[in-house]
Scaffold this motif. Structure first.
Motif, PDB file in Angstrom:
ATOM      1  N   LEU A 546       6.639   3.283 -16.544  1.00 25.00           N
ATOM      2  CA  LEU A 546       5.223   2.918 -16.533  1.00 25.00           C
ATOM      3  C   LEU A 546       5.127   1.493 -16.002  1.00 25.00           C
ATOM      4  O   LEU A 546       5.622   0.551 -16.632  1.00 25.00           O
ATOM      5  CB  LEU A 546       4.645   3.005 -17.952  1.00 25.00           C
ATOM      6  N   VAL A 547       4.538   1.334 -14.840  1.00 24.95           N
ATOM      7  CA  VAL A 547       4.546   0.036 -14.167  1.00 24.95           C
ATOM      8  C   VAL A 547       3.117  -0.439 -13.924  1.00 24.95           C
ATOM      9  O   VAL A 547       2.216   0.357 -13.660  1.00 24.95           O
ATOM     10  CB  VAL A 547       5.300   0.091 -12.818  1.00 24.95           C
ATOM     11  N   THR A 548       2.936  -1.729 -14.022  1.00 28.97           N
ATOM     12  CA  THR A 548       1.679  -2.351 -13.621  1.00 28.97           C
ATOM     13  C   THR A 548       1.949  -3.814 -13.351  1.00 28.97           C
ATOM     14  O   THR A 548       2.992  -4.354 -13.749  1.00 28.97           O
ATOM     15  CB  THR A 548       0.577  -2.187 -14.689  1.00 28.97           C
ATOM     16  N   GLN A 549       1.038  -4.463 -12.656  1.00 29.75           N
ATOM     17  CA  GLN A 549       1.176  -5.878 -12.370  1.00 29.75           C
ATOM     18  C   GLN A 549      -0.162  -6.429 -11.904  1.00 29.75           C
ATOM     19  O   GLN A 549      -1.091  -5.677 -11.596  1.00 29.75           O
ATOM     20  CB  GLN A 549       2.233  -6.135 -11.305  1.00 29.75           C
ATOM     21  N   ARG A 550      -0.236  -7.750 -11.879  1.00 29.45           N
ATOM     22  CA  ARG A 550      -1.475  -8.424 -11.517  1.00 29.45           C
ATOM     23  C   ARG A 550      -1.897  -8.093 -10.084  1.00 29.45           C
ATOM     24  O   ARG A 550      -1.064  -7.958  -9.189  1.00 29.45           O
ATOM     25  CB  ARG A 550      -1.283  -9.936 -11.662  1.00 29.45           C
ATOM     26  N   ARG A 551      -3.190  -7.980  -9.895  1.00 26.43           N
ATOM     27  CA  ARG A 551      -3.737  -7.788  -8.561  1.00 26.43           C
ATOM     28  C   ARG A 551      -3.350  -8.973  -7.680  1.00 26.43           C
ATOM     29  O   ARG A 551      -3.111 -10.075  -8.162  1.00 26.43           O
ATOM     30  CB  ARG A 551      -5.265  -7.668  -8.621  1.00 26.43           C
ATOM     31  N   ASN A 552      -3.318  -8.761  -6.375  1.00 29.48           N
ATOM     32  CA  ASN A 552      -2.968  -9.818  -5.441  1.00 29.48           C
ATOM     33  C   ASN A 552      -4.210 -10.668  -5.163  1.00 29.48           C
ATOM     34  O   ASN A 552      -5.123 -10.219  -4.452  1.00 29.48           O
ATOM     35  CB  ASN A 552      -2.434  -9.225  -4.137  1.00 29.48           C
ATOM     36  N   PRO A 553      -4.289 -11.903  -5.697  1.00 30.17           N
ATOM     37  CA  PRO A 553      -5.532 -12.672  -5.590  1.00 30.17           C
ATOM     38  C   PRO A 553      -5.816 -13.217  -4.197  1.00 30.17           C
ATOM     39  O   PRO A 553      -6.926 -13.674  -3.935  1.00 30.17           O
ATOM     40  CB  PRO A 553      -5.313 -13.816  -6.588  1.00 30.17           C
ATOM     41  N   VAL A 554      -4.833 -13.175  -3.303  1.00 34.79           N
ATOM     42  CA  VAL A 554      -5.032 -13.773  -1.978  1.00 34.79           C
ATOM     43  C   VAL A 554      -5.462 -12.748  -0.931  1.00 34.79           C
ATOM     44  O   VAL A 554      -5.738 -13.111   0.206  1.00 34.79           O
ATOM     45  CB  VAL A 554      -3.751 -14.491  -1.495  1.00 34.79           C
ATOM     46  N   LEU A 555      -5.517 -11.484  -1.307  1.00 32.08           N
ATOM     47  CA  LEU A 555      -5.942 -10.449  -0.360  1.00 32.08           C
ATOM     48  C   LEU A 555      -7.148  -9.698  -0.908  1.00 32.08           C
ATOM     49  O   LEU A 555      -7.217  -9.412  -2.115  1.00 32.08           O
ATOM     50  CB  LEU A 555      -4.808  -9.454  -0.090  1.00 32.08           C
ATOM     51  N   ALA A 557      -9.617  -6.405  -1.387  1.00 30.97           N
ATOM     52  CA  ALA A 557      -9.384  -4.970  -1.565  1.00 30.97           C
ATOM     53  C   ALA A 557      -9.506  -4.262  -0.211  1.00 30.97           C
ATOM     54  O   ALA A 557     -10.394  -4.557   0.583  1.00 30.97           O
ATOM     55  CB  ALA A 557     -10.401  -4.404  -2.547  1.00 30.97           C
ATOM     56  N   GLY A 558      -8.577  -3.349   0.029  1.00 32.90           N
ATOM     57  CA  GLY A 558      -8.586  -2.595   1.274  1.00 32.90           C
ATOM     58  C   GLY A 558      -7.722  -3.184   2.365  1.00 32.90           C
ATOM     59  O   GLY A 558      -7.411  -2.504   3.345  1.00 32.90           O
ATOM     60  N   GLN A 559      -7.318  -4.454   2.225  1.00 36.62           N
ATOM     61  CA  GLN A 559      -6.438  -5.052   3.221  1.00 36.62           C
ATOM     62  C   GLN A 559      -5.007  -4.548   3.037  1.00 36.62           C
ATOM     63  O   GLN A 559      -4.583  -4.204   1.937  1.00 36.62           O
ATOM     64  CB  GLN A 559      -6.452  -6.579   3.105  1.00 36.62           C
ATOM     65  N   ARG A 560      -4.275  -4.520   4.122  1.00 31.25           N
ATOM     66  CA  ARG A 560      -2.873  -4.123   4.077  1.00 31.25           C
ATOM     67  C   ARG A 560      -2.089  -5.133   3.251  1.00 31.25           C
ATOM     68  O   ARG A 560      -2.103  -6.333   3.536  1.00 31.25           O
ATOM     69  CB  ARG A 560      -2.322  -4.075   5.498  1.00 31.25           C
ATOM     70  N   ASP A 561      -1.445  -4.662   2.192  1.00 24.79           N
ATOM     71  CA  ASP A 561      -0.744  -5.555   1.269  1.00 24.79           C
ATOM     72  C   ASP A 561       0.762  -5.337   1.410  1.00 24.79           C
ATOM     73  O   ASP A 561       1.276  -4.270   1.070  1.00 24.79           O
ATOM     74  CB  ASP A 561      -1.186  -5.268  -0.168  1.00 24.79           C
ATOM     75  N   PRO A 562       1.508  -6.347   1.878  1.00 22.47           N
ATOM     76  CA  PRO A 562       2.958  -6.179   2.042  1.00 22.47           C
ATOM     77  C   PRO A 562       3.691  -5.967   0.723  1.00 22.47           C
ATOM     78  O   PRO A 562       4.824  -5.473   0.721  1.00 22.47           O
ATOM     79  CB  PRO A 562       3.392  -7.491   2.711  1.00 22.47           C
ATOM     80  N   VAL A 563       3.053  -6.299  -0.385  1.00 19.08           N
ATOM     81  CA  VAL A 563       3.688  -6.072  -1.683  1.00 19.08           C
ATOM     82  C   VAL A 563       3.912  -4.579  -1.910  1.00 19.08           C
ATOM     83  O   VAL A 563       4.882  -4.171  -2.558  1.00 19.08           O
ATOM     84  CB  VAL A 563       2.834  -6.675  -2.821  1.00 19.08           C
ATOM     85  N   ALA A 564       3.028  -3.744  -1.358  1.00 22.01           N
ATOM     86  CA  ALA A 564       3.183  -2.296  -1.527  1.00 22.01           C
ATOM     87  C   ALA A 564       4.511  -1.815  -0.956  1.00 22.01           C
ATOM     88  O   ALA A 564       5.153  -0.905  -1.513  1.00 22.01           O
ATOM     89  CB  ALA A 564       2.014  -1.566  -0.867  1.00 22.01           C
ATOM     90  N   TYR A 618     -13.416  -5.663  -8.642  1.00 17.54           N
ATOM     91  CA  TYR A 618     -12.277  -5.094  -7.920  1.00 17.54           C
ATOM     92  C   TYR A 618     -12.244  -5.587  -6.472  1.00 17.54           C
ATOM     93  O   TYR A 618     -11.885  -4.852  -5.554  1.00 17.54           O
ATOM     94  CB  TYR A 618     -12.338  -3.568  -7.977  1.00 17.54           C
ATOM     95  N   ALA A 619     -12.579  -6.854  -6.297  1.00 18.23           N
ATOM     96  CA  ALA A 619     -12.650  -7.422  -4.947  1.00 18.23           C
ATOM     97  C   ALA A 619     -11.284  -7.740  -4.366  1.00 18.23           C
ATOM     98  O   ALA A 619     -11.136  -7.881  -3.151  1.00 18.23           O
ATOM     99  CB  ALA A 619     -13.502  -8.691  -4.965  1.00 18.23           C
ATOM    100  N   THR A 620     -10.270  -7.863  -5.222  1.00 16.50           N
ATOM    101  CA  THR A 620      -8.932  -8.231  -4.743  1.00 16.50           C
ATOM    102  C   THR A 620      -8.024  -7.013  -4.638  1.00 16.50           C
ATOM    103  O   THR A 620      -8.270  -5.967  -5.240  1.00 16.50           O
ATOM    104  CB  THR A 620      -8.297  -9.263  -5.691  1.00 16.50           C
ATOM    105  N   SER A 621      -6.951  -7.175  -3.893  1.00 19.32           N
ATOM    106  CA  SER A 621      -6.047  -6.069  -3.593  1.00 19.32           C
ATOM    107  C   SER A 621      -5.203  -5.671  -4.800  1.00 19.32           C
ATOM    108  O   SER A 621      -4.689  -6.522  -5.516  1.00 19.32           O
ATOM    109  CB  SER A 621      -5.118  -6.473  -2.444  1.00 19.32           C
ATOM    110  N   ASP A 622      -5.099  -4.355  -5.005  1.00 19.08           N
ATOM    111  CA  ASP A 622      -4.164  -3.811  -5.992  1.00 19.08           C
ATOM    112  C   ASP A 622      -3.157  -2.953  -5.226  1.00 19.08           C
ATOM    113  O   ASP A 622      -3.454  -1.817  -4.841  1.00 19.08           O
ATOM    114  CB  ASP A 622      -4.898  -2.973  -7.033  1.00 19.08           C
ATOM    115  N   PRO A 623      -1.961  -3.476  -4.955  1.00 23.96           N
ATOM    116  CA  PRO A 623      -1.001  -2.751  -4.108  1.00 23.96           C
ATOM    117  C   PRO A 623      -0.439  -1.498  -4.749  1.00 23.96           C
ATOM    118  O   PRO A 623       0.183  -0.685  -4.066  1.00 23.96           O
ATOM    119  CB  PRO A 623       0.098  -3.790  -3.880  1.00 23.96           C
ATOM    120  N   LEU A 624      -0.653  -1.307  -6.047  1.00 30.58           N
ATOM    121  CA  LEU A 624      -0.073  -0.153  -6.730  1.00 30.58           C
ATOM    122  C   LEU A 624      -0.608   1.162  -6.171  1.00 30.58           C
ATOM    123  O   LEU A 624       0.150   2.123  -5.989  1.00 30.58           O
ATOM    124  CB  LEU A 624      -0.347  -0.251  -8.235  1.00 30.58           C
ATOM    125  N   ALA A 625      -1.911   1.214  -5.908  1.00 33.33           N
ATOM    126  CA  ALA A 625      -2.497   2.467  -5.413  1.00 33.33           C
ATOM    127  C   ALA A 625      -1.906   2.847  -4.061  1.00 33.33           C
ATOM    128  O   ALA A 625      -1.544   4.014  -3.824  1.00 33.33           O
ATOM    129  CB  ALA A 625      -4.016   2.316  -5.312  1.00 33.33           C
TER     130      ALA A 625
END
Length: 699
Positions: A546-555, A557-564, A618-625
Motif C-alpha cells: 500500500l503506497v502513497t506519497q505527497r503530491r508534486n507541488p512544482v507541477l 495536475a495533468g502535466q507529465r510527471d517524471p516521478v511516475a 487538486y491543482a498539483t500533480s499526483d504521479p501515483l495515478a
C-alpha cells in the motif's frame, strides 16, 4: 569575577576603538533596512536576509577590538564587567519587545498558535531561539509552522552565544602565552583563524546536507564573527587598507555587500560559501576605514547615521508588527499595510531608543555588574511568567481534545469525519463538536511518527527502513506493507485502529522522502530506497504494498510527471514477485488562503467557513495515478477524493472533524475516520478469491 590581564606587545600599541565610525553606522543602516524591507516587500529586496550577516561581522570586529583593548590595560579583561555591559546594551530593549509580543499573542493571535508562539518567546528570552528554530526546521511536525513574533531573535541568540564564548577563547589564548608577551596577539590571531576555518568548513558542509538547520545554528555562523574579529587583531601596519587604495577597497566592499542584499535569492544555499560575499564586503568596508571620498556624503548623512544608531530597535520591532498586524480590513487589507508597519516601526524605534535603550545603557539603573545580572535574571523570569501560563493552558486543552477525539473516533459514531461526505449524512448529536480543537490541531498526530525516519536518518549512507507492525499476527492474515513518506505515516493512526479487526498484518515503513521510487544515481536517499526495495522483493513476502506519497507541488495536475517513471520502475520487481501494488491517491493540498482561514479559526462556525474548490484542492500533480495506468496488471488505484470534497466544494471541516493538521497532512482524528473506508476500498479492489481478504480476526 577574576580579571585576566593581557598586555599588548609594545610594537603593536592599539589606538582607541571608535564605536561610532560613520561607515560602521552606515553598514548598520544598510543591514537593518535590508532585513526590514525584505520582510515587508520580499520582491523588492530579495537578498535582504543577508543583512544579518553584516551585523555579525560588525559585532565580531567591535567586540574583539574592545576585548583586546581592555586586555592591554593593567586590570586586563574583566569578564563580569564585559558581560554586564552586554546586558545593559541588549537585554532591556529585547525583553520589552518580547513582553509586548507575548501580550499581542494573547490579544490578537488565534489560540491555535499560542503554544508555538509562546514557546518561541521563552526560547528568545533565554537566547536559544536559534536552536529552537533549528530543531523545528528538521522536525517534520514543526517544519511548516508559521513564523512567530519572536522568530527574528534567532540572530540575537547567536550573538549572545558569541558574547559568552568569544571572550573565553581570547582569554584562553592569553593565558597560555602569559609568560611570552610577544606571542599573545599571534596566539589570539591563531585562535580566531582556527575558528574561522573550522566554522566556515562546517557552514559549507551543513548547508549542503541540512540547509534548513544550517541557517540557524551557531557553529555555521561563528566564522562571520571571526572574520570581523580578525580585522581587529591584524598587525598595526595592516590594520587598515593603504591610503591610496582605501577608497577603491571601500567601493568594492559596498558593492559586494549591497550586491548581496539586492541580488541574492532565497533559493541560494545559505549561509555556506554564498555568505562569503556579504561577509567579505562588510569586512572590506571596515578595513578601508575611508569615511571620505566616493559616497562620503551618503555615508555621513544624518538620517543614515540616525538609522544606524537605532538599528537595534528597528530590527526588534519590525518583525512582531509584520506577524501580528492583520492583512484584512478597509486599510490594512490594501497596499497601505506595509507602509503603515514601516512608519510604526520607525516611531516605536525612536521612542524605544530614547526611553529604553539609551537610559539603560548609560544611566545608573544598571550601573554595577550585580545590578545588571539581577536585572537579567528578573527580566527573563518575567517573560517566562507571561508566556508559560499560555503554554500550560494550551497543553491542557490539547489533552482534553485528544481524549474526546479518541473516544469518538473509536466509537463508530455515525457521520463523524470522513463518513459525513462519503455517506452524505449529518449527525445532529455532534452539534457544536469540533475535533481536534483548533488549539490541538497541530499536535493531532497520534502514533503517525513513532516509526518515522527523519530527514537526517533517511539521508544516511547506511539508511534502511524502520519497520513497525500493526494489526493481526495470525499466519493467514493479509500481509500489507505500508510504504511512503509522511503522507503514508498519516494513515497509521487510522490503520492501527482497524487493522486487527480487518485481519490485516501491516508492516509500516515510512520516512522523510520515503516514497517507493527507483534509486537514481543522484538520489540522496538511494541507500534507503535500495534497502526498502530489497525488503519488499527479497526478504519478505507481502500480499499488498500500500503506497502513497505527497503530491508534486512544482507541477500542475495533468502535466507529465517524471516521478511516475521512477514509481513504475520501483514497482516492477514487486509486481513480478506477486505482490499487489495499491496506490492511494494523495489528499488535497491547502491553498494559502485556506491555510490562513484555518489558522485564524477558533470555533466550529469559523472553521466551517474554510474551504477550497475541488480544482484548487487538486491543482498539483499526483504521479501515483499515472504510474498505476502505466504499470499494468497487479497495480490499482484507490481514490478517496470524495472523502475530502462534495461535488466542487472541499471543506476543511468534515463531519465535525478538522481534517488538516497543516498545509498537506491530515489529522490523526480524520485518519481514524478515513481508515475503515480505505480498508473497504482496498479489499474491494483486491477481490480475487483469496479467503483471507477481509477476514475478521476473531471469527
Amino acid at each position: 569575577m577574576t580579571a585576566l590581564a593581557v598586555a599588548a606587545p609594545a610594537t603593536e600599541s592599539r589606538p582607541p576603538v571608535r564605536d561610532k565610525r560613520p561607515e560602521v553606522q552606515a553598514l548598520r543602516t544598510a543591514a537593518v533596512l535590508g532585513v526590514v524591507l525584505f520582510h515587508l516587500w520580499p520582491g523588492a529586496i530579495r537578498g535582504g536576509y543577508a543583512g544579518v550577516d553584516v551585523f555579525f561581522v560588525i559585532s565580531g570586529f567591535l567586540i574583539t577590538s574592545h576585548l583586546v583593548r581592555e586586555a592591554a590595560k593593567p586590570g586586563g579583561v574583566r569578564l563580569g564587567a564585559f558581560w554586564a555591559r552586554r546586558i545593559r546594551r541588549l537585554l532591556p530593549m529585547a525583553l520589552v519587545v518580547l513582553v509586548c509580543s507575548a501580550g499581542a499573542t494573547y490579544a490578537w493571535v488565534p489560540e491555535a498558535l499560542w503554544q508555538q508562539f509562546l514557546r518561541e518567546t521563552v526560547a528568545a528570552a533565554f537566547y536559544v531561539e536559534n536552536w529552537q528554530l533549528s530543531w523545528a526546521a528538521v522536525d517534520y511536525l514543526a517544519a511548516e509552522d508559521p513564523p512567530s513574533p519572536a522568530q527574528h531573535y534567532w540572530s540575537l541568540s547567536v550573538e549572545e552565544q558569541f558574547y559568552i564564548l568569544w571572550p573565553l577563547l581570547i582569554l584562553a589564548a592569553t593565558f597560555l602565552t602569559r609568560h611570552r608577551t610577544e606571542l599573545r596577539l599571534p596566539a589570539i590571531r591563531a585562535v580566531i583563524v582556527a575558528v574561522l576555518v573550522a566554522s566556515f568548513a562546517a557552514s559549507v558542509q551543513v548547508t549542503a546536507t541540512d540547509g534548513a538547520a544550517a541557517y540557524f545554528v551557531t557553529h555555521t555562523r561563528a566564522w562571520e564573527f571571526a572574520a570581523g574579529g580578525l580585522l581587529a587583531v591584524l598587525p598595526l601596519s595592516r590594520r587598515r587598507a593603504p591610503s591610496r587604495w582605501a577608497p577603491l577597497v571601500a567601493v568594492a566592499g559596498w558593492a559586494g555587500m549591497l550586491g548581496a542584499l539586492m541580488l541574492f535569492r532565497e533559493s541560494l544555499p545559505f549561509p555556506g560559501w554564498v555568505a562569503v560575499l556579504p561577509v567579505a564586503g562588510t569586512a572590506l568596508v571596515i578595513w578601508a576605514d575611508a569615511p571620505r571620498g566616493l559616497g562620503a556624503g551618503v555615508i555621513g548623512n544624518p538620517v543614515v547615521q540616525w538609522i544606524g544608531t537605532v538599528s537595534y530597535s528597528l530590527y526588534l520591532w519590525h518583525w512582531p508588527l509584520v506577524v501580528v498586524v492583520p492583512s484584512t480590513g478597509p486599510v490594512l487589507g490594501t497596499w497601505l499595510r506595509e507602509p503603515l508597519i514601516l512608519l510604526a516601526t520607525i516611531g516605536l524605534s525612536a521612542l524605544s531608543y530614547r526611553f529604553v535603550e539609551a537610559p539603560f545603557r548609560t544611566g545608573r539603573a544598571l550601573g554595577t555588574s550585580p545590578r545588571a545580572y539581577l536585572f537579567a535574571v528578573v527580566a527573563m523570569a518575567l517573560v517566562a511568567a507571561v508566556a508559560v501560563p499560555g503554554i500550560v493552558h494550551g497543553r491542557s486543552l490539547v489533552e482534553q481534545s485528544r481524549a474526546q477525539a479518541d473516544a469518538l473516533a473509536s466509537g463508530d459514531v455515525e457521520c463523524f469525519g470522513a463518513s459525513a461526505l462519503l455517506e452524505s449524512c449529518d449527525n445532529p448529536d455532534l452539534d457544536n463538536v469540533l475535533l481536534p480543537a483548533p488549539i490541538a490541531r497541530k499536535d493531532d498526530t497520534g502514533n503517525a511518527y513513532h516509526c518515522y525516519l527523519s530527514e537526517r536518518r533517511s539521508y544516511a549512507a547506511d539508511a534502511r527502513p524502520k519497520v513497525c507492525h500493526l494489526g493481526s499476527r495470525r499466519p493467514d492474515a493479509l500481509r500489507v506493507a505500508l510504504v511512503g513518506d509522511s503522507h503514508a505515516a498519516s494513515l497509521i493512526p487510522g490503520l492501527s485502529q482497524v487493522a486487527k479487526r480487518a485481519g490485516w498484518s501491516i508492516d509500516a515503513m515510512v520516512a522523510n522522502g520515503g516514497g517507493l521510487l527507483s534509486a537514481e544515481p543522484d538520489d540522496e536517499r538511494r541507500a534507503y530506497r535500495r534497502a526498502l526495495l530489497a525488503r519488499l522483493t527479497e526478504q519478505e513476502a507481502y500480499d499488498v504494498a500500500l503506497v502513497t506519497q505527497r503530491r508534486n507541488p512544482v507541477l500542475a495536475a495533468g502535466q507529465r510527471d517524471p516521478v511516475a517513471d521512477r514509481l513504475v520502475e520501483a514497482w516492477r520487481p514487486i509486481l513480478k514477485r506477486g505482490t499487489q501494488v495499491v496506490a492511494l491517491a494523495d489528499n488535497p493540498m491547502l491553498t494559502s488562503s485556506a491555510m490562513s482561514c484555518l489558522d485564524g479559526a477558533e470555533s466550529l462556525a469559523e472553521a466551517s467557513g474554510c474551504e477550497m474548490s475541488r480544482q484548487e484542492a487538486y491543482a498539483t500533480s499526483d504521479p501515483l495515478a499515472d504510474a498505476v495506468r502505466r504499470a499494468g496488471s497487479g497495480a490499482s488505484l484507490v481514490d478517496l477524493s470524495d472523502a475530502y470534497c462534495a461535488h466542487e466544494r472541499c471543506p476543511l471541516v468534515i463531519g465535525h472533524v478538522l481534517a488538516y493538521r497543516d498545509e498537506t497532512h491530515i489529522t490523526a482524528t480524520f485518519s481514524k475516520t478515513l481508515a475503515p473506508h480505505l480498508v473497504r476500498a482496498v479489499e474491494d479492489g483486491l477481490r480475487d478469491g483469496r479467503s483471507k481478504i477481509g477476514r475478521d480476526e476473531h471469527s
